[in-house]
Design a protein around this motif. Structure first.
Motif, PDB file in Angstrom:
ATOM      1  N   GLU A 177      20.422  12.208 -18.055  1.00 44.83           N
ATOM      2  CA  GLU A 177      19.976  10.824 -18.170  1.00 44.83           C
ATOM      3  C   GLU A 177      18.800  10.542 -17.232  1.00 44.83           C
ATOM      4  O   GLU A 177      18.564  11.284 -16.271  1.00 44.83           O
ATOM      5  N   VAL A 178      18.104   9.455 -17.515  1.00 42.91           N
ATOM      6  CA  VAL A 178      17.129   8.881 -16.586  1.00 42.91           C
ATOM      7  C   VAL A 178      17.548   7.437 -16.348  1.00 42.91           C
ATOM      8  O   VAL A 178      17.729   6.675 -17.306  1.00 42.91           O
ATOM      9  N   PHE A 179      17.723   7.073 -15.072  1.00 44.95           N
ATOM     10  CA  PHE A 179      18.199   5.738 -14.736  1.00 44.95           C
ATOM     11  C   PHE A 179      17.253   5.053 -13.759  1.00 44.95           C
ATOM     12  O   PHE A 179      16.813   5.662 -12.773  1.00 44.95           O
ATOM     13  N   ASN A 180      16.983   3.771 -14.002  1.00 42.08           N
ATOM     14  CA  ASN A 180      16.418   2.899 -12.976  1.00 42.08           C
ATOM     15  C   ASN A 180      17.562   2.341 -12.143  1.00 42.08           C
ATOM     16  O   ASN A 180      18.656   2.091 -12.667  1.00 42.08           O
ATOM     17  N   ALA A 181      17.310   2.105 -10.859  1.00 40.85           N
ATOM     18  CA  ALA A 181      18.336   1.527  -9.990  1.00 40.85           C
ATOM     19  C   ALA A 181      17.681   0.520  -9.055  1.00 40.85           C
ATOM     20  O   ALA A 181      16.889   0.888  -8.190  1.00 40.85           O
ATOM     21  N   CYS A 182      18.035  -0.751  -9.250  1.00 42.39           N
ATOM     22  CA  CYS A 182      17.384  -1.837  -8.512  1.00 42.39           C
ATOM     23  C   CYS A 182      18.308  -3.049  -8.524  1.00 42.39           C
ATOM     24  O   CYS A 182      19.021  -3.289  -9.512  1.00 42.39           O
ATOM     25  N   ALA A 183      18.310  -3.807  -7.441  1.00 45.91           N
ATOM     26  CA  ALA A 183      19.102  -5.031  -7.372  1.00 45.91           C
ATOM     27  C   ALA A 183      18.709  -5.981  -8.498  1.00 45.91           C
ATOM     28  O   ALA A 183      17.574  -5.966  -8.988  1.00 45.91           O
ATOM     29  N   ASP A 184      19.663  -6.840  -8.882  1.00 48.32           N
ATOM     30  CA  ASP A 184      19.458  -7.713 -10.038  1.00 48.32           C
ATOM     31  C   ASP A 184      18.374  -8.762  -9.819  1.00 48.32           C
ATOM     32  O   ASP A 184      17.618  -9.086 -10.741  1.00 48.32           O
ATOM     33  N   GLU A 185      18.311  -9.306  -8.614  1.00 50.31           N
ATOM     34  CA  GLU A 185      17.393 -10.410  -8.351  1.00 50.31           C
ATOM     35  C   GLU A 185      16.066  -9.904  -7.779  1.00 50.31           C
ATOM     36  O   GLU A 185      16.031  -8.907  -7.053  1.00 50.31           O
ATOM     37  N   HIS A 186      14.993 -10.637  -8.091  1.00 47.17           N
ATOM     38  CA  HIS A 186      13.648 -10.226  -7.698  1.00 47.17           C
ATOM     39  C   HIS A 186      12.883 -11.399  -7.081  1.00 47.17           C
ATOM     40  O   HIS A 186      11.982 -11.974  -7.716  1.00 47.17           O
TER      41      HIS A 186
END
Length: 280
Positions: A213-222
């Motif tokens: 797989e390829v995954f992005n990983a980042c908190a929900d809020e920006h």
């Protein structure tokens, strides 16, 4: 005997993220091997019940006290960033080419490659894993090239996890822009992720065997850079930065829906602004 105790995991790069990750996996019952680049760093691994190895990779080759022993695992986590140098793209590919040759001779069947959202250019909108990335920074170009190198190898299966900006514990952002004047791009949204979420996501990839797989990983809020770094400096008791007026901000928003859905994962720290006041 649980499943974890039957698995050996090697972590190439036991630094800010790799060391607490290794310690966490030890507590989960895995047999963990960790690498550092100098002998004097090995004792800290021993104190955390991590089997220590010295592994230094350059474009010329790999120097190690026991590389074959280090790679005696089913799973290898590759966690070292591209060097800061002008020839970073060629250099990082050369480093990884040496490593791939050794992986092919080892029992490693799954590779987890820790990458970065720097593979995405600023598109003034959301970015997703299925899109063709065209990095503008040298580090992003280097990472994307290595991602392709690993993912196209048929001798092992690779999952790529692209982390946003890493924060947490001793890597808090209050000092990053403190006291600076007329900082550009203040209205651009930020993309960050806490160390605890990084570790939990990697653990879930292993536990759920989410390979290939390829995954992005980042908190929900920006929140915007202006909001975030102003509050970060204030919470740290530092001089708050000022921001220049920007008519045309350049940014990207990392969409992490895929990893949340695939792993049924809820971020522990979804809001970077709330996290600033927690001291975590």
């Amino acid at each position: 005997m649980n499943r974890a105790s039957e698995q050996s995991i090697s972590i190439l790069g036991c630094g800010w993220l790799g060391l607490p990750l290794a310690a966490h996996l030890v507590k989960e019952g895995y047999l963990v091997k960790g690498s550092v680049t100098a002998d004097d760093k090995m004792e800290e691994l021993v104190t955390r019940q991590i089997t220590p190895y010295r592994v230094m990779i350059t474009d010329a080759g790999i120097d190690s006290n026991d590389l074959a022993g280090f790679l005696q695992s089913q799973i290898l986590i590759v966690n070292f960033p591209p060097s800061r140098r002008e020839d970073v793209v060629l250099y990082h590919q050369a480093q990884m080419a040496h490593l791939v040759k050794e992986i092919e001779k080892s029992p490693v069947k799954q590779v987890l490659f820790v990458s970065s959202t720097s593979v995405y250019p600023d598109v003034n909108g959301e970015v997703y894993e299925h899109e063709v990335a065209t990095p503008t920074k040298g580090s992003g170009k280097a990472l994307l090239a290595v991602e392709k190198m690993l993912r196209t190898n048929v001798r092992f299966m690779t999952t790529v996890i692209r982390f946003a900006g890493l924060i947490g514990y001793d890597r808090m952002p209050g000092r990053f822009l403190a006291g600076k004047k007329n900082v550009e791009n203040g209205d651009a949204p930020i993309n960050v992720i806490h160390q605890d979420d990084c570790i939990a996501l990697i653990r879930e990839i292993i536990r759920q065997q989410a390979w290939g797989e390829v995954f992005n990983a980042c908190a929900d809020e920006h929140p915007t850079r202006r909001e975030y770094y102003t509050q970060a400096a204030a919470v740290a008791g530092l001089e708050v930065p000022t921001f220049a007026a920007t008519a045309d901000p350049h940014f990207k928003i990392i969409n992490a829906d895929k990893i949340k859905q695939r792993l049924d994962y809820t971020f522990r720290y979804p809001d970077p602004l709330s996290l600033l006041h927690s001291g975590i």
